[in-house]
Design a protein around this motif. Structure first.
Motif, PDB file in Angstrom:
ATOM      1  N   LEU A  33       0.836  -1.197   0.000  1.00 37.82           N
ATOM      2  CA  LEU A  33       0.000   0.000   0.000  1.00 37.82           C
ATOM      3  C   LEU A  33       0.877   1.255   0.000  1.00 37.82           C
ATOM      4  N   PHE A  75      -2.758   5.914   5.128  1.00 33.10           N
ATOM      5  CA  PHE A  75      -3.427   4.729   5.645  1.00 33.10           C
ATOM      6  C   PHE A  75      -2.919   4.435   7.051  1.00 33.10           C
ATOM      7  N   SER A  76      -3.712   3.676   7.781  1.00 31.23           N
ATOM      8  CA  SER A  76      -3.272   3.153   9.062  1.00 31.23           C
ATOM      9  C   SER A  76      -3.308   1.637   8.982  1.00 31.23           C
ATOM     10  N   LEU A  82      -7.239  -2.584   7.484  1.00 32.21           N
ATOM     11  CA  LEU A  82      -6.437  -1.498   6.918  1.00 32.21           C
ATOM     12  C   LEU A  82      -7.395  -0.324   6.716  1.00 32.21           C
ATOM     13  N   SER A  83      -7.048   0.846   7.220  1.00 28.64           N
ATOM     14  CA  SER A  83      -7.860   2.047   7.016  1.00 28.64           C
ATOM     15  C   SER A  83      -7.136   2.937   6.021  1.00 28.64           C
ATOM     16  N   LEU A  84      -7.758   3.193   4.878  1.00 31.92           N
ATOM     17  CA  LEU A  84      -7.177   4.079   3.868  1.00 31.92           C
ATOM     18  C   LEU A  84      -7.902   5.410   3.931  1.00 31.92           C
ATOM     19  N   TYR A  85      -7.135   6.497   4.042  1.00 33.75           N
ATOM     20  CA  TYR A  85      -7.734   7.824   4.137  1.00 33.75           C
ATOM     21  C   TYR A  85      -7.899   8.407   2.740  1.00 33.75           C
ATOM     22  N   CYS A 109     -12.962   7.231   4.922  1.00 33.16           N
ATOM     23  CA  CYS A 109     -12.121   6.052   5.141  1.00 33.16           C
ATOM     24  C   CYS A 109     -12.628   4.881   4.320  1.00 33.16           C
ATOM     25  N   TYR A 111     -12.115   0.861   4.260  1.00 32.77           N
ATOM     26  CA  TYR A 111     -11.617  -0.210   5.125  1.00 32.77           C
ATOM     27  C   TYR A 111     -11.494  -1.508   4.335  1.00 32.77           C
TER      28      TYR A 111
END
Length: 140
Positions: A33, A75-76, A82-85, A109, A111
């Motif tokens: 990612l 992302f986190s 996985l959290s994509l901003y 977000c 997910y």
């Protein structure tokens, strides 16, 4: 009263340090990612606040008129998913989302349980569209 300083700001933490402690599958997803977001933005990964891996910056506007730097894409890798901003949201992107694969969305977000759930081509298109939409506010 003074506006409070944001807790989430760029750090000197490396991507590897941020990903340490995650299981190998999640670390590999995060690395892929990161490579994708770096390719889309042309910017290296910067860890914000210890949890968010950000690429590039734009001036996020608040309702009170304040502007605050925030990652253009990010992302986190921590948490159950996985959290994509995707900071400009998903309005007008319904056809892309329909082709993306297994996911859920919040306000800004996306997910994913794992990266393999998403079509790589559609994910790239979605990230490119978001980066392009924020380009006028981009900080270079």
């Amino acid at each position: 009263p003074m506006a409070s300083e944001p807790k989430t700001r760029p750090t000197a933490m490396s991507l590897d340090a941020c990903l340490a402690g995650l299981d190998e599958a999640r670390r590999e997803d995060a690395r892929q990612l990161a490579a994708l977001m770096q390719s889309v933005t042309g910017e290296p990964p910067v860890v914000w606040g210890g949890n968010i891996v950000g690429f590039g910056q734009y001036a996020q506007r608040y309702a009170d008129g304040r502007r605050q730097p925030w990652p253009l894409l990010g992302f986190s890798p921590k948490g159950r998913e996985l959290s994509l901003y995707v900071m400009d949201g998903f309005t007008g992107r319904e056809s892309l989302l329909a082709r993306l694969g297994r996911h859920r969305i919040g306000k800004s977000c996306l997910y994913l349980r794992r990266l393999a759930d998403a079509s790589p081509q559609v994910l790239r298109e979605l990230l490119e569209a978001s980066a392009a939409a924020l380009e006028p506010q981009r900080i270079r």
